[in-house]
Design a protein around this motif. Structure first.
Motif, PDB file in Angstrom:
ATOM      1  N   LEU A 154      36.836  38.498  43.813  1.00 19.31           N
ATOM      2  CA  LEU A 154      38.423  38.214  44.032  1.00 19.31           C
ATOM      3  C   LEU A 154      38.397  40.081  44.129  1.00 19.31           C
ATOM      4  CD1 LEU A 154      39.387  37.057  40.677  1.00 19.31           C
ATOM      5  CD2 LEU A 154      40.281  36.799  42.632  1.00 19.31           C
ATOM      6  N   GLY A 155      40.786  40.634  44.472  1.00 18.38           N
ATOM      7  CA  GLY A 155      40.464  41.364  44.978  1.00 18.38           C
ATOM      8  C   GLY A 155      41.427  41.954  45.567  1.00 18.38           C
ATOM      9  N   GLY A 156      41.799  43.886  45.575  1.00 15.43           N
ATOM     10  CA  GLY A 156      42.408  43.814  46.866  1.00 15.43           C
ATOM     11  C   GLY A 156      43.905  44.314  46.196  1.00 15.43           C
ATOM     12  N   CYS A 157      44.146  45.257  46.838  1.00 16.37           N
ATOM     13  CA  CYS A 157      45.383  46.367  46.372  1.00 16.37           C
ATOM     14  C   CYS A 157      46.657  46.286  46.671  1.00 16.37           C
ATOM     15  CB  CYS A 157      45.091  47.545  47.642  1.00 16.37           C
ATOM     16  SG  CYS A 157      45.958  49.079  46.834  1.00 16.37           S
ATOM     17  N   PRO A 158      47.705  45.778  45.916  1.00 20.78           N
ATOM     18  CA  PRO A 158      49.015  45.749  45.966  1.00 20.78           C
ATOM     19  C   PRO A 158      49.579  46.216  47.330  1.00 20.78           C
ATOM     20  CG  PRO A 158      48.942  46.095  43.876  1.00 20.78           C
ATOM     21  CD  PRO A 158      48.053  46.689  44.920  1.00 20.78           C
ATOM     22  N   PHE A 159      49.580  47.629  47.599  1.00 17.48           N
ATOM     23  CA  PHE A 159      49.976  48.867  48.830  1.00 17.48           C
ATOM     24  C   PHE A 159      49.259  49.348  49.973  1.00 17.48           C
ATOM     25  CE2 PHE A 159      51.265  49.106  43.850  1.00 17.48           C
ATOM     26  CZ  PHE A 159      52.688  49.252  43.970  1.00 17.48           C
ATOM     27  N   ALA A 160      47.895  48.074  49.773  1.00 20.39           N
ATOM     28  CA  ALA A 160      47.583  48.695  51.228  1.00 20.39           C
ATOM     29  C   ALA A 160      47.538  47.434  51.553  1.00 20.39           C
ATOM     30  CB  ALA A 160      45.569  48.984  50.962  1.00 20.39           C
ATOM     31  N   PRO A 161      47.931  47.005  52.619  1.00 22.63           N
ATOM     32  CA  PRO A 161      48.511  45.537  53.940  1.00 22.63           C
ATOM     33  C   PRO A 161      46.753  45.504  54.323  1.00 22.63           C
ATOM     34  CG  PRO A 161      49.202  47.361  54.936  1.00 22.63           C
ATOM     35  CD  PRO A 161      49.135  48.613  53.244  1.00 22.63           C
ATOM     36  N   GLY A 162      46.462  44.436  53.754  1.00 19.73           N
ATOM     37  CA  GLY A 162      45.262  44.125  54.727  1.00 19.73           C
ATOM     38  C   GLY A 162      44.017  44.051  53.989  1.00 19.73           C
ATOM     39  N   ALA A 163      44.348  44.390  52.891  1.00 16.47           N
ATOM     40  CA  ALA A 163      42.737  44.673  51.965  1.00 16.47           C
ATOM     41  C   ALA A 163      42.459  43.548  51.218  1.00 16.47           C
ATOM     42  CB  ALA A 163      43.333  46.060  50.821  1.00 16.47           C
ATOM     43  N   ARG A 164      41.128  43.003  51.240  1.00 17.87           N
ATOM     44  CA  ARG A 164      40.357  41.600  51.126  1.00 17.87           C
ATOM     45  C   ARG A 164      40.234  42.115  49.505  1.00 17.87           C
ATOM     46  NH1 ARG A 164      42.343  37.395  54.177  1.00 17.87           N
ATOM     47  NH2 ARG A 164      43.857  38.367  55.651  1.00 17.87           N
ATOM     48  N   GLY A 165      39.574  41.327  49.483  1.00 14.90           N
ATOM     49  CA  GLY A 165      38.484  41.326  47.664  1.00 14.90           C
ATOM     50  C   GLY A 165      37.573  41.965  47.536  1.00 14.90           C
ATOM     51  N   ASN A 166      37.071  42.376  46.638  1.00 17.58           N
ATOM     52  CA  ASN A 166      35.657  43.330  46.628  1.00 17.58           C
ATOM     53  C   ASN A 166      34.625  42.422  46.812  1.00 17.58           C
ATOM     54  OD1 ASN A 166      36.329  45.819  44.627  1.00 17.58           O
ATOM     55  ND2 ASN A 166      38.178  44.529  44.243  1.00 17.58           N
ATOM     56  N   ILE A 167      33.465  43.283  47.026  1.00 18.85           N
ATOM     57  CA  ILE A 167      31.763  42.548  47.041  1.00 18.85           C
ATOM     58  C   ILE A 167      32.177  41.911  46.103  1.00 18.85           C
ATOM     59  CG2 ILE A 167      30.861  44.372  48.437  1.00 18.85           C
ATOM     60  CD1 ILE A 167      30.136  45.840  46.466  1.00 18.85           C
ATOM     61  N   VAL A 168      31.261  40.729  46.256  1.00 16.11           N
ATOM     62  CA  VAL A 168      31.244  39.481  45.198  1.00 16.11           C
ATOM     63  C   VAL A 168      29.952  40.316  44.435  1.00 16.11           C
ATOM     64  CG1 VAL A 168      30.519  36.853  44.987  1.00 16.11           C
ATOM     65  CG2 VAL A 168      32.196  37.471  46.818  1.00 16.11           C
ATOM     66  N   THR A 169      29.840  40.459  43.321  1.00 16.53           N
ATOM     67  CA  THR A 169      29.102  40.982  42.008  1.00 16.53           C
ATOM     68  C   THR A 169      28.335  39.928  41.987  1.00 16.53           C
ATOM     69  OG1 THR A 169      30.773  40.880  40.299  1.00 16.53           O
ATOM     70  CG2 THR A 169      28.884  41.615  39.951  1.00 16.53           C
ATOM     71  N   GLU A 170      27.966  38.573  41.798  1.00 23.93           N
ATOM     72  CA  GLU A 170      27.062  37.797  41.688  1.00 23.93           C
ATOM     73  C   GLU A 170      26.398  37.624  43.348  1.00 23.93           C
ATOM     74  OE1 GLU A 170      30.172  36.956  41.959  1.00 23.93           O
ATOM     75  OE2 GLU A 170      31.234  35.277  40.645  1.00 23.93           O
ATOM     76  N   ASP A 171      26.542  37.679  44.514  1.00 27.63           N
ATOM     77  CA  ASP A 171      25.720  38.011  46.016  1.00 27.63           C
ATOM     78  C   ASP A 171      25.081  39.302  45.396  1.00 27.63           C
ATOM     79  OD1 ASP A 171      26.830  35.390  46.404  1.00 27.63           O
ATOM     80  OD2 ASP A 171      28.069  36.389  47.960  1.00 27.63           O
ATOM     81  N   LEU A 172      25.745  40.316  45.038  1.00 29.39           N
ATOM     82  CA  LEU A 172      25.283  41.450  45.269  1.00 29.39           C
ATOM     83  C   LEU A 172      23.680  41.955  44.183  1.00 29.39           C
ATOM     84  CD1 LEU A 172      25.466  44.827  45.573  1.00 29.39           C
ATOM     85  CD2 LEU A 172      27.015  44.724  43.858  1.00 29.39           C
TER      86      LEU A 172
END
Lengths: 311, 311
Positions: free
Chosen positions: A242-260
């Motif tokens: 999950l994740g992204g920044c409302p004020f940074a167009p194009g931002a996608r999710g955080n790195i996935v904790t489970e995969d990390l």
């Protein structure tokens, strides 16, 4: 005595993970998410932002959620704040960590917190003073988080000098920790090594550094490994990416904790996190959040049982 | 003179990418895919497998597709073969490269090619002899590809010794190149470094090594970077992250060529590939292949224009 894990992971799904969603996740679900994250053994949980509800409606219930999170007394519970007022609320709430955010990109900083970088550094100094005015036992840790440390979707490439200058100003103003955030996910392993090393030289060996990565372009875990090689031992990550920044167009999710966690543990590095339990957060999220926002290779492929490490 | 790119990428979407699909991709679409890959500047294209159509129906048209691929005379056109008969067909077709596959996992080897590893090494020797019996100008390159080099969904962890032994046998039998394949996607950066270094010691400095990675657990590009650091300059990848092995349960798609190219170029490493053109392969695939099989961060996020490198 419980051994400290090799890698310290801060789970940010309840804050960064929710801030960009167009649905309001009910307060009980936020609390259930935090409980599930805590039960999985995560030691630091970013539980919300003290921002005006008009700006980010998702955190209208932050006081209630934060109070609930703080009932997990063995965890480090943190909050992001964009300004002095937010920090005052966070201090009053009794959080353990305050993440104060300033962007290396002047343009993103204005979009994100509606102030210049200089004004924001002043506000950070005021937060430091407000914390230091408290009795020692009641002082939260103060992190200076540098947004867009590896590129900005508004300005493009960000210079090493801009990141280092801001890191130095944070350090001089008394940050207990400095976070390097790839807000929009433009980092590469080369850039992570370069910026982490440069910031390390700039602030010296005593300031703890943390890496906050988004996986916009597929190199999220590669960037985490590059950070690891550059000496980083603290990472932010979000369950289900999950994740992204409302004020940074194009931002996608955080790195996935489970995969990390799976990658690190298979690399022989302990995280202190129970992966099976962590995977259970998916159910809570799936009840409230559209499937397109929920990612993660491990959720797709399943945990390979043949490779399970002994507990 | 055209400068050789820093990194050599072999596009495997038309072979590995298609072999696990439950739909037959029409011959014209396969040819169009290969044309689009060639037009993007990819120098090596894996265009199919010479396997019995009963075993993998997708390659029933391999002779036609291969003849079309070979019309791109400036490209290295390759084919995977599981046995001597397949190699004979590939040689007769005039391919430039033969990828002969043996698994480090005895169990996967039996599942994949229905022979023991020893029998398969014998077959490889026979292929070498058959190639050497041809006039020098008509000899394809012969690669020994080691499946399950980093773990097996049937056997679990695979020992370094098993991979090194097979690499040595390939080298002794005259492989022009050795490929280390993470068939099911269980590698980690640590394991990649370990296995690549061990194989390099085993076969000496003169044998070209190649890395073939799948992104089952999210660490695909991290593994590619680890390979890069261990000296690898040749990588397999598939547009839209297509791929999987019909005889390796749990295997997911290859690392995504588009994401790999973007990361490498932003790291300052040339690939010789035009990313805009490469992205156009998506349209061809989307006409015939279900959306769930088509992945790729760059396709999702778009190419960040603010970061474009000069051509």
């Amino acid at each position: 005595m419980v051994r400290e894990p090799d890698i310290h992971i801060c789970e940010v799904a309840a804050r960064d993970g929710l801030q960009n969603l167009d649905v309001f996740v009910p307060t009980e679900a936020k609390c259930a998410l935090i409980d599930a994250i805590a039960a999985a053994g995560v030691r630091e949980i970013d539980a919300g932002s003290f921002v005006p509800p008009k700006v980010v409606p998702q955190f209208a219930d932050v006081d209630v959620v934060m109070a609930h999170a703080l009932s997990h007394q063995d965890k480090r519970i943190g909050a992001l704040v964009p300004n002095f007022k937010g920090a005052e609320r966070a201090i009053a709430a009794g959080v353990n960590s305050i993440y104060f955010v300033i962007s290396a990109s002047e343009t993103h900083n204005r979009a994100n917190v509606r102030r210049t970088v200089d004004e924001q550094v002043e506000a950070f100094r005021a937060v430091r003073a407000a914390i230091d005015a408290r009795p020692a036992a009641e002082r939260p840790q103060l992190m200076g988080a540098i947004s867009t440390s590896f590129g900005c979707s508004l300005e493009g490439d960000i210079s090493e000098a801009a990141v280092c200058n801001l890191a130095r100003r944070f350090a001089e103003a008394g940050a207990d920790e400095i976070g390097l955030a790839d807000t929009v996910g433009y980092a590469t392993p080369t850039l992570v090594r370069q910026i982490v090393s440069a910031v390390r030289c700039e602030v010296g060996p005593d300031v703890t550094l943390r890496l906050h990565l988004h996986d916009t372009l597929g190199a999220g875990l590669a960037n985490a490994v590059a950070g690891l090689e550059a000496g980083i031992r603290r990472f932010d990550a979000a369950v289900s990416g999950l994740g992204g920044c409302p004020f940074a167009p194009g931002a996608r999710g955080n790195i996935v904790t489970e995969d990390l966690v799976f990658m690190l543990e298979r690399m022989g590095l302990s995280t202190g996190i129970d992966l099976d339990r962590l995977m259970q957060t998916r159910e809570i999220l799936a009840r409230h959040i559209a499937a397109k926002h929920l990612t993660g290779h491990l959720h797709e492929a399943g945990i390979p049982k043949v490779l399970r490490r002994a507990a």
